[in-house]
Scaffold this motif. Structure first.
Motif, short mmCIF file in Angstrom:
data_model
loop_
_atom_site.label_atom_id
_atom_site.label_comp_id
_atom_site.label_asym_id
_atom_site.label_seq_id
_atom_site.Cartn_x
_atom_site.Cartn_y
_atom_site.Cartn_z
N ALA A 29 6.38 -5.98 2.17
CA ALA A 29 5.21 -5.12 2.29
C ALA A 29 3.94 -5.88 1.92
N VAL A 30 4.02 -6.69 0.88
CA VAL A 30 2.87 -7.52 0.48
C VAL A 30 2.53 -8.51 1.59
N ASN A 31 3.53 -9.07 2.25
CA ASN A 31 3.28 -10.01 3.36
C ASN A 31 2.44 -9.33 4.44
N GLU A 41 1.56 2.23 6.55
CA GLU A 41 3.00 2.23 6.33
C GLU A 41 3.39 1.21 5.26
N ALA A 42 2.77 0.02 5.33
CA ALA A 42 3.06 -1.01 4.33
C ALA A 42 2.61 -0.56 2.95
N GLN A 43 1.46 0.13 2.87
CA GLN A 43 1.00 0.65 1.58
C GLN A 43 1.99 1.66 1.02
N ALA A 44 2.50 2.55 1.89
CA ALA A 44 3.45 3.56 1.43
C ALA A 44 4.73 2.92 0.90
N ILE A 45 5.20 1.87 1.60
CA ILE A 45 6.41 1.18 1.15
C ILE A 45 6.18 0.51 -0.20
N LEU A 46 5.04 -0.16 -0.35
CA LEU A 46 4.75 -0.86 -1.60
C LEU A 46 4.65 0.12 -2.76
N ASN A 97 -7.71 2.75 1.72
CA ASN A 97 -7.16 3.79 2.56
C ASN A 97 -7.81 3.75 3.94
N GLU A 98 -6.99 3.67 4.98
CA GLU A 98 -7.52 3.52 6.34
C GLU A 98 -8.42 4.68 6.73
N PRO A 103 -10.39 2.59 -2.34
CA PRO A 103 -9.41 1.59 -2.80
C PRO A 103 -8.05 2.22 -3.09
N VAL A 104 -7.01 1.44 -2.82
CA VAL A 104 -5.65 1.84 -3.14
C VAL A 104 -5.11 0.83 -4.14
N SER A 105 -4.64 1.31 -5.27
CA SER A 105 -4.16 0.38 -6.32
C SER A 105 -2.71 0.69 -6.68
N VAL A 106 -2.04 -0.36 -7.16
CA VAL A 106 -0.66 -0.25 -7.63
C VAL A 106 -0.61 -0.89 -9.02
N LYS A 107 0.01 -0.21 -9.97
CA LYS A 107 0.07 -0.71 -11.34
C LYS A 107 1.01 -1.91 -11.42
N THR A 108 0.54 -2.98 -12.00
CA THR A 108 1.33 -4.20 -12.15
C THR A 108 1.76 -4.39 -13.61
N VAL A 109 2.65 -5.35 -13.83
CA VAL A 109 3.20 -5.62 -15.16
C VAL A 109 3.04 -7.11 -15.48
#
Length: 376
Positions: A29-31, A41-46, A97-98, A103-109
């Motif tokens: 998905a990151v690729n 779709e890739a955003q939803a998967i990630l 978001n298209e 912005p769309v963010s994902v929490k990282t560790v």
């Protein structure tokens, strides 16, 4: 091309998601999102796979974290490194978001502390393994090699880890073969046949040990030249752990292209070999504390007739032959170059000759006199 790559990575992400391989789904998905940060779709998967993928890898790590087996500690270090790389890639994404443009963010560790701790455990695992193998009084040369590499691995994981670098040198010395080489040209000068000596010695020593890194554990300490009296005058340059490093006049490092520093265990000022026979050469090799003696001879040299060929060449180039003065449209005097095409014709002569040689050599065990390997 970009569209094909996106489709391929998206398909892989969906397949991994369906089979529960959340880490792989996140990577693919990151690729996609690196090239198309608004891809819905890739955003939803990630968003769905990423936190599950991290937990998945964490469980895999924990299942092996208690092991002190060196290869298991390698696995843990590598997996933490993969988690760090994936988190950094996710952080670098500029997703929006298209539809809304928000912005769309994902929490990282942050796994950096876990990664460093894993490297410490790996360093200690390799150190303990190296000590068990290298300090065994019955250790063979092969085991000393294992111990040497284990200590290097420990020092690579944590530079300066305990005394790993010192032990690596100690074990390498214990596992190193000392070799004396006899020149192969019984009549001609030492360099008569160019790199022949290097080719033969590389082949001969490789037969003693099939280890791919064998050259690390070879110390070429001298050469026996049959064409003249051999004198080895040693000059002390440093002393380490009871060994004196010397620079003999006739050491073959430069001739053979092998980088090693010769060492002797006793102080000596001069050694002589007045005839090139096996017994004398073996005795001299023994005085150098050598393990093996490589001896041989060039038995046949076949030189082919030179073949001469010719070819004609024609070169042409526009060159300035003179200058002339003229008046331009404004009435000013100017100079310009007059060029002509100049031709050069010539003949190129090429001469080629081929040769073949038959060389026989043996590798002798200095201690027993037994032939360890021979070849022609």
């Amino acid at each position: 091309l970009t569209g094909c790559a996106t489709k391929r990575n998206l398909n892989r992400a969906n397949e991994a998601l369906e089979t529960g391989n959340y880490y792989t789904a996140s990577v693919n998905a990151v690729n996609v999102l690196q090239d198309e940060p608004t891809h819905p779709e890739a955003q939803a998967i990630l968003i769905q796979a990423f936190p599950k993928g991290l937990k998945q890898v964490e469980r895999e790590i924990q299942a092996r974290a208690a092991s002190t087996e060196p290869k298991m500690t390698d696995y843990v270090v590598n997996r933490y490194n993969e988690l760090i790389v994936l988190n950094n890639r996710v952080q670098a994404l500029a997703m929006t978001n298209e539809a809304t443009g928000k912005p769309v963010s994902v929490k990282t560790v942050d796994y950096q502390a876990d990664y460093e701790a894993a490297r410490e455990r790996a360093a200690d695992a390799y150190y303990q393994y190296g000590r068990r193998v290298g300090d065994d009084p019955t250790a063979t040369r092969q085991q000393y090699k294992f111990a040497t590499r284990a200590m290097r691995k420990a020092d690579n994981y944590v530079p300066g880890h305990r005394d790993a670098s010192d032990l690596a040198r100690q074990y390498q010395e214990a596992g190193t073969y000392r070799v004396v080489v006899g020149t192969f040209d019984q009549i001609q000068s030492l360099d008569e046949y160019g790199s022949l000596g290097s080719i033969i010695v590389t082949d001969a020593l490789a037969k003693l040990d099939q280890d791919a890194q064998f050259q690390e554990f070879v110390d070429v300490v001298g050469v026996v030249n049959p064409g003249k009296t051999v004198q080895t005058t040693t000059s002390v340059t440093s002393q380490t752990e009871g060994h004196v490093e010397v620079t003999p006049m006739n050491v073959v490092r430069e001739v053979l292209g092998i980088q090693s520093t010769p060492t002797v265990t006793t102080r000596s000022t001069q050694q002589q070999v007045r005839s090139y026979d096996v017994a004398t050469a073996t005795k001299w090799a023994g005085e150098q504390d050598a393990d093996f003696l490589v001896i041989g001879r060039v038995e046949q040299v076949l030189l082919g007739e030179p073949q001469i060929s010719t070819r004609s060449v024609v070169e042409e180039e526009d060159v300035t032959v003179r200058t002339e003065t003229y008046t331009d449209a404004e009435g000013d005097k100017q100079e310009r170059e007059i060029k002509e095409t100049v031709y050069a014709r010539g003949t190129v002569y090429e001469m080629e000759a081929k040769s073949s040689m038959r060389v026989t050599y043996q590798v002798l065990d200095v201690g027993t006199g037994a032939v360890r390997h021979s070849n022609t």
